[in-house]
Motif scaffolding. Structure first.
Motif, PDB file in Angstrom:
ATOM      1  N   SER A  90       1.546  -9.590   1.491  1.00  0.00           N
ATOM      2  CA  SER A  90       2.081  -8.453   0.738  1.00  0.00           C
ATOM      3  C   SER A  90       3.595  -8.399   0.938  1.00  0.00           C
ATOM      4  CB  SER A  90       1.450  -7.129   1.206  1.00  0.00           C
ATOM      5  OG  SER A  90       1.901  -6.799   2.510  1.00  0.00           O
TER       6      SER A  90
ATOM      7  N   ALA B 213       5.299  -6.309   2.246  1.00  0.00           N
ATOM      8  CA  ALA B 213       5.668  -5.782   3.562  1.00  0.00           C
ATOM      9  C   ALA B 213       6.147  -6.900   4.486  1.00  0.00           C
ATOM     10  CB  ALA B 213       4.491  -5.040   4.173  1.00  0.00           C
TER      11      ALA B 213
ATOM     12  N   GLU C 222       0.651  -2.099  14.945  1.00  0.00           N
ATOM     13  CA  GLU C 222       1.119  -1.677  13.619  1.00  0.00           C
ATOM     14  C   GLU C 222       0.179  -0.618  13.053  1.00  0.00           C
ATOM     15  OE1 GLU C 222       1.162  -4.215  10.130  1.00  0.00           O
ATOM     16  OE2 GLU C 222       2.597  -2.869   9.155  1.00  0.00           O
TER      17      GLU C 222
ATOM     18  N   GLY D 210      -1.047   1.396  10.037  1.00  0.00           N
ATOM     19  CA  GLY D 210      -0.997   1.182   8.589  1.00  0.00           C
ATOM     20  C   GLY D 210      -0.738  -0.284   8.310  1.00  0.00           C
TER      21      GLY D 210
ATOM     22  N   GLY E 207      -1.649  -6.460   5.187  1.00  0.00           N
ATOM     23  CA  GLY E 207      -1.316  -7.333   6.306  1.00  0.00           C
ATOM     24  C   GLY E 207      -0.008  -8.101   6.236  1.00  0.00           C
TER      25      GLY E 207
ATOM     26  N   ALA F 166       3.159  -7.275   6.872  1.00  0.00           N
ATOM     27  CA  ALA F 166       4.060  -7.096   8.020  1.00  0.00           C
ATOM     28  C   ALA F 166       3.466  -7.765   9.251  1.00  0.00           C
ATOM     29  CB  ALA F 166       4.296  -5.606   8.268  1.00  0.00           C
TER      30      ALA F 166
ATOM     31  N   ASP G 182      -5.777   0.386  10.792  1.00  0.00           N
ATOM     32  CA  ASP G 182      -5.841   0.827   9.391  1.00  0.00           C
ATOM     33  C   ASP G 182      -7.311   0.885   8.987  1.00  0.00           C
ATOM     34  OD1 ASP G 182      -5.569   1.031   6.476  1.00  0.00           O
ATOM     35  OD2 ASP G 182      -3.516   0.317   6.777  1.00  0.00           O
TER      36      ASP G 182
ATOM     37  N   SER H 110      -5.130   6.127  12.695  1.00  0.00           N
ATOM     38  CA  SER H 110      -4.430   6.000  13.981  1.00  0.00           C
ATOM     39  C   SER H 110      -4.881   7.066  14.980  1.00  0.00           C
ATOM     40  CB  SER H 110      -2.918   6.067  13.772  1.00  0.00           C
ATOM     41  OG  SER H 110      -2.557   7.291  13.192  1.00  0.00           O
TER      42      SER H 110
HETATM   43  C1  LIG Z   1       1.936   0.671   2.486  1.00  0.00           C
HETATM   44  S1  LIG Z   1       0.363   0.347   3.121  1.00  0.00           S
HETATM   45  C2  LIG Z   1       0.734  -0.659   4.483  1.00  0.00           C
HETATM   46  C3  LIG Z   1       1.160  -2.043   4.136  1.00  0.00           C
HETATM   47  C4  LIG Z   1       1.042  -2.959   5.336  1.00  0.00           C
HETATM   48  N1  LIG Z   1       1.960  -2.565   6.386  1.00  0.00           N
HETATM   49  C5  LIG Z   1       1.215  -4.402   5.029  1.00  0.00           C
HETATM   50  O1  LIG Z   1       1.955  -5.061   5.774  1.00  0.00           O
HETATM   51  O2  LIG Z   1       0.621  -4.925   4.091  1.00  0.00           O
HETATM   52  C6  LIG Z   1      -0.060   1.851   3.838  1.00  0.00           C
HETATM   53  C7  LIG Z   1      -1.331   1.800   4.653  1.00  0.00           C
HETATM   54  O3  LIG Z   1      -1.367   2.944   5.477  1.00  0.00           O
HETATM   55  C8  LIG Z   1      -2.737   3.184   5.744  1.00  0.00           C
HETATM   56  N2  LIG Z   1      -2.845   4.514   6.371  1.00  0.00           N
HETATM   57  C9  LIG Z   1      -2.556   5.729   5.854  1.00  0.00           C
HETATM   58  N3  LIG Z   1      -2.769   6.692   6.773  1.00  0.00           N
HETATM   59  C10 LIG Z   1      -3.181   6.065   7.905  1.00  0.00           C
HETATM   60  C11 LIG Z   1      -3.517   6.502   9.221  1.00  0.00           C
HETATM   61  N4  LIG Z   1      -3.497   7.793   9.557  1.00  0.00           N
HETATM   62  N5  LIG Z   1      -3.868   5.580  10.132  1.00  0.00           N
HETATM   63  C12 LIG Z   1      -3.894   4.258   9.810  1.00  0.00           C
HETATM   64  N6  LIG Z   1      -3.571   3.795   8.590  1.00  0.00           N
HETATM   65  C13 LIG Z   1      -3.229   4.669   7.649  1.00  0.00           C
HETATM   66  C14 LIG Z   1      -3.386   3.030   4.399  1.00  0.00           C
HETATM   67  O4  LIG Z   1      -4.772   2.788   4.532  1.00  0.00           O
HETATM   68  C15 LIG Z   1      -2.619   1.838   3.841  1.00  0.00           C
HETATM   69  O5  LIG Z   1      -3.319   0.639   4.028  1.00  0.00           O
END
Ligand SMILES: C[S@@+](CC[C@H](N)C(=O)[O-])C[C@H]1O[C@@H](n2cnc3c(N)ncnc32)[C@H](O)[C@@H]1O
Length: 406
Positions: A200, A202, A225, A227, A231, A233, A248, A269
């Motif tokens: 992605s 990220a 990490e 969120g 994957g 990042a 996540d 989280s």
């Molecule tokens: C922008 S995406 C992350 C992209 C990811 N960092 C990547 O490298 O592909 C946002 C993510 O935050 C997750 N998310 C939202 N609230 C969350 C929480 N409280 N705990 C864990 N993950 C959460 C969502 O499920 C979503 O997959």
């Protein structure tokens, strides 16, 4: 704007659409500056004759670059425009005052990163203009052999001549000093290659955050990490030899999930026991929630006695620009500082979309974990409540003007 003269204008390039928060930041920090000319991705200000004040100012969060203006060239002939650049009085004086100089040419962006596959990059046209400028310099003896240096090998503090192509045939000419890492690259664009199997976007953001911030993480270090799905990042972290605990509830791409150095906690989280984070030295968060919720989630981890997180890489999502007011940016920084982090940098990365990157370390010189406020480490110099916090909106861009502009 008619031809700006040396030391009267300063210009910035930024993400197209981010002009408004950039202007708000500057209205707060430089109330005497007057907006001069702007286009999507480019903003200039009349800033008076006090070069020292401009040079002492910090690069705003939303600025990719900052340049002291030397002039403007508009000519439909590429060759003629290139010759005109070297004839600008301020350019000639700048070149004459320096033993060596770096030349950077880039185009303002007109698309958002990630829009229709667009990613900010050095365009072929910018490279063509750079070559035309070099040819014109040789023909007119504006630059002698050895005068031009590559930014990658240039000493810190080198003077950089900036040529920003606001339009293909309308260029703004300025200069800056290459102090921070991103200032060594045209348009603040650190070189980042997307792998063919990039999971992605990220990935690009994490790579840029690591290159820009220079966090002292080493192979084998454990990151958590928040969120992490799908994957990208984590993929960047794994490619650098780190171990990753990804949190996540959503599914993670098999390329990342199958890596033996990756552990997926398929939960939110706040559902993970804090003790699970104990091995982690570094924390990244990229949650699709408002900044205060991201900060809540991060605080839950870093303020817990069972964790010892040394540094942070946080993506703060900006649902709209109102959550990026200068007052709120300060609040975000102050909140992170209240957890014991003293070296805090905030920047809209070139690969960020409507979001910001916050990077924090406990201290710049002393990169070791300071316990959370709940468990202060006795006698540690960082714990002195009277010590001034080191809070930086990006790396300092304090620049010493070339002799002729002092
Ligand atoms: C922008 S995406 C992350 C992209 C990811 N960092 C990547 O490298 O592909 C946002 C993510 O935050 C997750 N998310 C939202 N609230 C969350 C929480 N409280 N705990 C864990 N993950 C959460 C969502 O499920 C979503 O997959």
């Amino acid at each position: 704007m008619s031809s700006p003269t040396a030391s009267q204008f300063v210009f910035f390039t930024c993400q197209p659409g981010a002009e408004q928060p950039l202007k708000a930041e500057l209205a707060a920090s430089q109330p005497e500056w007057r907006l001069a000319f702007s286009r999507p991705g480019f903003v200039s200000f009349k800033c008076g004759d006090n070069v020292g004040a401009i040079l002492a100012s910090r690069q705003p969060t939303f600025a990719r670059t900052l340049s002291i203006s030397l002039g403007r060239v508009s000519n439909s002939s590429l060759t003629a425009a290139a010759h005109e650049v070297w004839q600008i009085e301020g350019v000639a004086a700048l070149v004459a005052s320096q033993e060596s100089i770096v030349l950077q040419v880039w185009q303002r962006d007109s698309l958002l990163p990630g829009e229709n596959g667009f990613e900010p990059t050095l365009t072929p046209l910018a490279e063509e203009v750079r070559q035309a400028l070099l040819a014109a310099a040789r023909e007119s003896d504006a630059l002698t052999d050895g005068h031009l240096i590559d930014a990658k090998v240039a000493p810190t503090d080198s003077v950089v001549l900036d040529v920003v192509m606001v339009e293909p045939n309308e260029w703004y000419i300025g200069w800056h000093r290459a102090l921070a890492r991103h200032q060594r690259w045209p348009g603040g664009m650190l070189p980042i290659a997307a792998p063919d199997d990039m999971v992605s976007r990220a990935y690009l953001k994490m790579e840029e955050a690591l290159k820009w911030s220079g966090l002292p993480a080493v192979r084998g270090d454990v990151w958590v990490e928040l969120g992490c799905a799908p994957g990208g990042a984590s993929q960047a972290l794994l490619n650098r030899g780190f171990q990753v605990i990804g949190v996540d509830p959503a599914e993670v791409d098999e390329l990342v999930a199958g890596n033996p150095r990756f552990v997926h906690m398929r939960k939110r989280s706040n559902e993970v026991r804090r003790v699970e984070y104990a091995p982690a030295k570094w924390l990244a968060a990229d949650l699709n929630v408002a900044p205060q919720y991201t900060l809540d989630a991060v605080e839950d981890v870093v303020a817990h006695p069972s964790t010892s997180i040394r540094g942070l890489v946080l993506t703060l999502k900006l649902a709209d620009w109102s959550v990026a007011s200068p007052e709120l940016l300060t609040q975000y920084i102050e909140r992170v500082r209240s957890w014991g982090f003293r070296d805090i940098r905030l920047r809209q990365l070139v690969h960020n979309r409507q979001e910001l990157c916050l990077v924090a370390l406990h201290s710049r010189g002393q990169r070791r974990m300071k316990r959370s406020r709940r468990r202060p480490t006795k006698g540690a110099p960082d714990d002195s409540p009277s010590g001034p916090p080191e809070v930086r909106f990006d790396a300092p861009t304090k620049m010493v003007p070339p002799h002729h502009l002092r």
